[in-house]
Design an enzyme around this catalytic site. Structure first.
Site, PDB file in Angstrom:
ATOM      1  N   SER A  59       0.724  -0.992  -0.037  1.00 25.84           N
ATOM      2  CA  SER A  59      -0.064  -0.044   0.049  1.00 25.84           C
ATOM      3  C   SER A  59       0.921   1.210   0.036  1.00 25.84           C
ATOM      4  CB  SER A  59      -0.910  -0.153   1.208  1.00 25.84           C
ATOM      5  OG  SER A  59      -0.220  -0.253   2.570  1.00 25.84           O
ATOM      6  N   ASP A  97       5.637  -7.038   2.683  1.00 24.29           N
ATOM      7  CA  ASP A  97       4.717  -7.451   1.572  1.00 24.29           C
ATOM      8  C   ASP A  97       5.644  -7.699   0.262  1.00 24.29           C
ATOM      9  OD1 ASP A  97       1.968  -7.882   1.175  1.00 24.29           O
ATOM     10  OD2 ASP A  97       1.506  -5.542   1.175  1.00 24.29           O
ATOM     11  N   GLU A 193      -9.333  -9.496   4.256  1.00 22.62           N
ATOM     12  CA  GLU A 193      -9.813  -7.935   3.756  1.00 22.62           C
ATOM     13  C   GLU A 193     -11.067  -7.876   2.880  1.00 22.62           C
ATOM     14  OE1 GLU A 193      -6.700  -5.758   1.983  1.00 22.62           O
ATOM     15  OE2 GLU A 193      -7.681  -3.897   1.419  1.00 22.62           O
TER      16      GLU A 193
END
Ligand code: KIV
Length: 275
Positions: A59, A97, A193
């Site tokens: 992100s 990530d 999510e």
């Protein structure tokens, strides 16, 4: 040090949180919080206040690098961010990530890139997907690399699935099967999510390993938020995130006051000048 970290450490506070600590927390029924971080200053602060797990999320694509999605993020983008978060912290478990295109091709590709993150000092990696990434998860786990799974709204697949709630109706079975398969393949935790809260609660009950929710209701073992959403720095409030501060206003006012004082000749005054 917050009670949260003390409890998660079981009283020991001079080492990093391990995946074992997270499993023990689930077994004791203790919830914990994960935040994203992309730099050493926020990472150090989150360590100080007792956030036990930091995700160097892709992100960063939306929050640091100015991309519209996480799809363009590369290993080269992620490497300095992981370095900063590792160097800025002593106690949180740092999860790196794996960006889009760094693991999908083959288990060998996933291993090569995960090794880079582990050698930078991260303790674990996260990758998106269920059945299609099981060989990757298995090889990493067998190689001693803790893997966090990620199911539901997986932003790297935005071009295929869009930004919408996942796991409704029949798709709930698939999501549960994927979560069980990730656990079986050796994942130590799974992010859920934007899935219905009752499904997330069911997955959490069925899995032995911790679930970490974002937009997945209160039934998960842990929660994760993107720090800029949590602190109110991101311009647009999202339904899945609660804003615990209004950093956008605070920072904007500080920058405006500084610029006004420079224009008005008040800064720098004598107390900020050298003779
Ligand atoms: O990249 C990220 O920040 C994430 C979290 C939203 C789980 O994947």
């Amino acid at each position: 040090m917050s009670d949260d970290l003390k409890t998660l450490y079981g009283g020991v506070t001079n080492r990093r949180v391990s995946t074992r600590d997270l499993q023990d927390a689930k077994d004791r029924g203790e919830k914990w919080a994960m935040l994203t971080s992309y730099d050493m200053l926020t990472a150090g602060l989150f360590d100080e206040v007792g956030i036990p797990v930091l995700l160097v999320g892709d992100s960063a694509g939306n929050n640091v690098l100015g991309y519209e999605t996480t799809v363009p993020v590369t290993m080269e983008d992620m490497i300095p961010l992981v370095r900063g978060v590792v160097r800025g912290t002593k106690r949180p478990l740092v999860v790196a990530d794996m960006p889009f295109g760094s693991y999908q091709e083959s288990p060998a590709q996933a291993l090569r890139n995960a090794v880079i993150f582990l050698q930078l000092g991260a303790q674990a990696v996260k990758l998106e997907g269920g059945a299609r990434v099981l060989p990757q998860v298995q090889l990493l786990a067998e190689s001693g690399i803790p893997v966090m799974g990620h199911l539901g709204l997986t932003p790297q697949s935005v071009n295929a699935i869009g930004y919408r709630v996942q796991g409704r109706g029949e798709a709930a079975h698939q999501l549960l099967d994927d979560a069980l398969a990730l656990q079986e393949a050796g994942a130590f935790a799974v992010v859920l999510e934007v899935v219905p809260a009752d499904l997330a609660e069911r997955v959490t009950k069925e899995l032995d390993i911790p679930t970490i929710g974002i937009g997945a209701g209160p039934g998960c073992d842990a929660q994760v938020l993107v720090w800029t959403d949590m602190a109110g720095l991101t311009p647009k409030g999202l339904k899945l995130a609660k804003q615990y501060a209004d950093l956008r206003t605070v920072l904007g006012e500080a920058a405006r006051a500084y610029a006004d004082e420079v224009r008005g000749g008040q800064f720098p005054g004598p107390e900020h000048s050298f003779s």
